[in-house]
Motif scaffolding. Structure first.
Motif, PDB file in Angstrom:
ATOM      1  N   GLY A  87      43.868  37.148  35.740  1.00 57.86           N
ATOM      2  CA  GLY A  87      44.274  35.761  35.955  1.00 57.86           C
ATOM      3  C   GLY A  87      45.374  35.311  35.021  1.00 57.86           C
ATOM      4  N   THR A  88      45.290  35.696  33.757  1.00 55.94           N
ATOM      5  CA  THR A  88      46.324  35.277  32.806  1.00 55.94           C
ATOM      6  C   THR A  88      47.649  35.989  33.050  1.00 55.94           C
ATOM      7  OG1 THR A  88      45.650  36.914  31.154  1.00 55.94           O
ATOM      8  CG2 THR A  88      44.680  34.701  30.975  1.00 55.94           C
ATOM      9  N   GLU A  89      47.622  37.107  33.743  1.00 51.66           N
ATOM     10  CA  GLU A  89      48.843  37.862  33.990  1.00 51.66           C
ATOM     11  C   GLU A  89      49.411  37.610  35.382  1.00 51.66           C
ATOM     12  OE1 GLU A  89      47.808  41.872  32.922  1.00 51.66           O
ATOM     13  OE2 GLU A  89      47.466  41.297  30.851  1.00 51.66           O
ATOM     14  N   MET A  90      48.944  36.549  36.034  1.00 52.69           N
ATOM     15  CA  MET A  90      49.488  36.198  37.340  1.00 52.69           C
ATOM     16  C   MET A  90      50.960  35.836  37.173  1.00 52.69           C
ATOM     17  SD  MET A  90      48.417  33.219  40.040  1.00 52.69           S
ATOM     18  CE  MET A  90      49.257  31.885  39.223  1.00 52.69           C
ATOM     19  N   PRO A  91      51.829  36.338  38.051  1.00 56.48           N
ATOM     20  CA  PRO A  91      53.247  35.980  37.956  1.00 56.48           C
ATOM     21  C   PRO A  91      53.429  34.462  38.015  1.00 56.48           C
ATOM     22  CG  PRO A  91      52.929  37.763  39.528  1.00 56.48           C
ATOM     23  CD  PRO A  91      51.566  37.269  39.136  1.00 56.48           C
ATOM     24  N   ALA A  92      54.348  33.953  37.221  1.00 55.42           N
ATOM     25  CA  ALA A  92      54.545  32.507  37.083  1.00 55.42           C
ATOM     26  C   ALA A  92      54.785  31.810  38.425  1.00 55.42           C
ATOM     27  CB  ALA A  92      55.703  32.224  36.138  1.00 55.42           C
ATOM     28  N   MET A  93      55.500  32.439  39.299  1.00 56.84           N
ATOM     29  CA  MET A  93      55.809  31.815  40.582  1.00 56.84           C
ATOM     30  C   MET A  93      54.849  32.273  41.680  1.00 56.84           C
ATOM     31  SD  MET A  93      58.230  29.874  39.692  1.00 56.84           S
ATOM     32  CE  MET A  93      58.813  29.279  41.255  1.00 56.84           C
ATOM     33  N   GLY A  94      53.811  32.993  41.317  1.00 60.85           N
ATOM     34  CA  GLY A  94      52.903  33.559  42.309  1.00 60.85           C
ATOM     35  C   GLY A  94      51.956  32.543  42.917  1.00 60.85           C
ATOM     36  N   ASN A  95      51.485  32.842  44.106  1.00 53.83           N
ATOM     37  CA  ASN A  95      50.473  32.049  44.783  1.00 53.83           C
ATOM     38  C   ASN A  95      49.118  32.522  44.271  1.00 53.83           C
ATOM     39  OD1 ASN A  95      48.342  31.670  46.846  1.00 53.83           O
ATOM     40  ND2 ASN A  95      50.000  30.694  48.007  1.00 53.83           N
ATOM     41  N   ALA A  96      48.376  31.626  43.625  1.00 53.52           N
ATOM     42  CA  ALA A  96      47.110  31.991  42.981  1.00 53.52           C
ATOM     43  C   ALA A  96      46.105  32.572  43.975  1.00 53.52           C
ATOM     44  CB  ALA A  96      46.516  30.781  42.260  1.00 53.52           C
ATOM     45  N   TRP A  97      46.013  31.997  45.163  1.00 53.05           N
ATOM     46  CA  TRP A  97      45.042  32.478  46.148  1.00 53.05           C
ATOM     47  C   TRP A  97      45.381  33.890  46.613  1.00 53.05           C
ATOM     48  CZ3 TRP A  97      40.455  30.554  46.729  1.00 53.05           C
ATOM     49  CH2 TRP A  97      40.232  29.211  46.437  1.00 53.05           C
ATOM     50  N   LEU A  98      46.650  34.108  46.942  1.00 52.04           N
ATOM     51  CA  LEU A  98      47.058  35.435  47.411  1.00 52.04           C
ATOM     52  C   LEU A  98      46.915  36.471  46.304  1.00 52.04           C
ATOM     53  CD1 LEU A  98      50.233  34.609  49.542  1.00 52.04           C
ATOM     54  CD2 LEU A  98      47.944  35.265  50.356  1.00 52.04           C
ATOM     55  N   TYR A  99      47.344  36.108  45.102  1.00 55.12           N
ATOM     56  CA  TYR A  99      47.231  37.008  43.961  1.00 55.12           C
ATOM     57  C   TYR A  99      45.756  37.341  43.698  1.00 55.12           C
ATOM     58  CZ  TYR A  99      47.574  38.684  39.133  1.00 55.12           C
ATOM     59  OH  TYR A  99      47.478  39.427  37.990  1.00 55.12           O
ATOM     60  N   GLY A 100      44.907  36.322  43.690  1.00 52.38           N
ATOM     61  CA  GLY A 100      43.471  36.518  43.464  1.00 52.38           C
ATOM     62  C   GLY A 100      42.840  37.395  44.533  1.00 52.38           C
ATOM     63  N   MET A 101      43.175  37.130  45.790  1.00 52.91           N
ATOM     64  CA  MET A 101      42.638  37.964  46.872  1.00 52.91           C
ATOM     65  C   MET A 101      43.090  39.407  46.709  1.00 52.91           C
ATOM     66  SD  MET A 101      42.562  35.547  50.308  1.00 52.91           S
ATOM     67  CE  MET A 101      44.293  35.759  50.581  1.00 52.91           C
ATOM     68  N   GLY A 102      44.307  39.591  46.237  1.00 51.86           N
ATOM     69  CA  GLY A 102      44.822  40.939  46.040  1.00 51.86           C
ATOM     70  C   GLY A 102      44.068  41.702  44.970  1.00 51.86           C
ATOM     71  N   PHE A 103      43.859  41.085  43.785  1.00 54.28           N
ATOM     72  CA  PHE A 103      43.170  41.843  42.738  1.00 54.28           C
ATOM     73  C   PHE A 103      41.690  42.003  43.024  1.00 54.28           C
ATOM     74  CE2 PHE A 103      43.130  37.791  40.124  1.00 54.28           C
ATOM     75  CZ  PHE A 103      41.766  37.707  39.868  1.00 54.28           C
ATOM     76  N   VAL A 104      41.107  41.083  43.757  1.00 51.27           N
ATOM     77  CA  VAL A 104      39.708  41.244  44.160  1.00 51.27           C
ATOM     78  C   VAL A 104      39.579  42.400  45.164  1.00 51.27           C
ATOM     79  CG1 VAL A 104      37.831  40.142  45.464  1.00 51.27           C
ATOM     80  CG2 VAL A 104      38.940  38.902  43.597  1.00 51.27           C
ATOM     81  N   ALA A 105      40.504  42.461  46.132  1.00 56.54           N
ATOM     82  CA  ALA A 105      40.456  43.539  47.127  1.00 56.54           C
ATOM     83  C   ALA A 105      40.685  44.907  46.485  1.00 56.54           C
ATOM     84  CB  ALA A 105      41.510  43.289  48.215  1.00 56.54           C
ATOM     85  N   ALA A 106      41.640  45.001  45.570  1.00 52.73           N
ATOM     86  CA  ALA A 106      41.896  46.279  44.897  1.00 52.73           C
ATOM     87  C   ALA A 106      40.692  46.697  44.058  1.00 52.73           C
ATOM     88  CB  ALA A 106      43.142  46.182  44.022  1.00 52.73           C
ATOM     89  N   SER A 107      40.076  45.734  43.403  1.00 55.50           N
ATOM     90  CA  SER A 107      38.891  46.037  42.592  1.00 55.50           C
ATOM     91  C   SER A 107      37.747  46.526  43.471  1.00 55.50           C
ATOM     92  CB  SER A 107      38.465  44.794  41.805  1.00 55.50           C
ATOM     93  OG  SER A 107      39.496  44.387  40.936  1.00 55.50           O
ATOM     94  N   ALA A 108      37.524  45.846  44.585  1.00 54.95           N
ATOM     95  CA  ALA A 108      36.465  46.268  45.513  1.00 54.95           C
ATOM     96  C   ALA A 108      36.739  47.676  46.041  1.00 54.95           C
ATOM     97  CB  ALA A 108      36.353  45.262  46.665  1.00 54.95           C
ATOM     98  N   ALA A 109      37.999  47.974  46.311  1.00 51.20           N
ATOM     99  CA  ALA A 109      38.344  49.320  46.791  1.00 51.20           C
ATOM    100  C   ALA A 109      38.029  50.372  45.721  1.00 51.20           C
ATOM    101  CB  ALA A 109      39.817  49.378  47.183  1.00 51.20           C
TER     102      ALA A 109
END
Length: 188
Positions: free
Chosen positions: A129-151
């Motif tokens: 969460g702290t390393e989310m890109p400054a201009m990034g969309n929090a929901w999309l970024y969060g869904m991405g790292f959650v999906a990669a973690s689940a994988a």
């Protein structure tokens, strides 16, 4: 044929120390890539699946589920700007302790095991969460790292199930993960 599992286990322990995760894109792709760019995150998330497979029963789905849920909560905490002390120490400790739990084939009941992995997930999520890109969309970024973690959890679970009948392989893998945790701690 017996050398393939050995090579796979050795490959899991190779990589750079907890070297912050530079150079991400934005949105879901950044989130998907983030957990895959740090050996600390990869090993811990694979270990959750491995330990779930080793414990068997409900632990096979409850350990990854509790990790993912608290990973998301930790990610939200990190994105909010809140402070969480000793994040890197928590991440490194997760690699070491999960490796030891697998290596020594520690049999805990499912709920305490889920609480352990969930506690570690907060640190991993906070770091993401702290390393989310400054201009990034929090929901999309969060869904991405959650999906990669689940994988990664699913990969660990699959690997654990594949070698579960050969407990020595599973325990050796846990030992390698614990050694990597020591190495990460010394490199930090």
């Amino acid at each position: 044929m017996k050398s393939k599992p050995t090579l796979a286990l050795l490959a899991l322990t190779y990589g750079g120390a907890a070297l912050a995760h530079p150079g991400h894109s934005e949105g879901a792709m950044a989130g998907l890539m983030h957990p895959l760019t740090g050996i600390d995150h990869i090993l811990a998330m694979l270990a959750v699946g491995l330990w779930g497979a080793q414990l068997g029963g409900r632990a096979q789905w409850l350990l990854p589920a509790s990790f993912v849920a608290l990973l998301a909560a930790g990610g939200a905490l990190g994105m909010s700007g809140a402070s969480l002390p000793m994040v890197e120490a928590g991440i490194v400790t997760s690699v070491l302790l999960l490796g030891l739990l697998i290596g020594f084939a520690v049999k805990l009941k499912t709920l305490p095991a889920a609480l352990i992995v969930g506690g570690f997930a907060v640190f991993h999520g906070y770091a993401h969460g702290t390393e989310m890109p400054a201009m990034g969309n929090a929901w999309l970024y969060g869904m991405g790292f959650v999906a990669a973690s689940a994988a990664l959890h699913i990969a660990g679970l699959g690997l654990g199930r594949a070698v579960r009948s050969h407990s020595g392989w599973l325990r050796t893998g846990g030992g390698f993960i614990a050694l990597a945790g020591i190495w990460l701690g010394m490199a930090a």
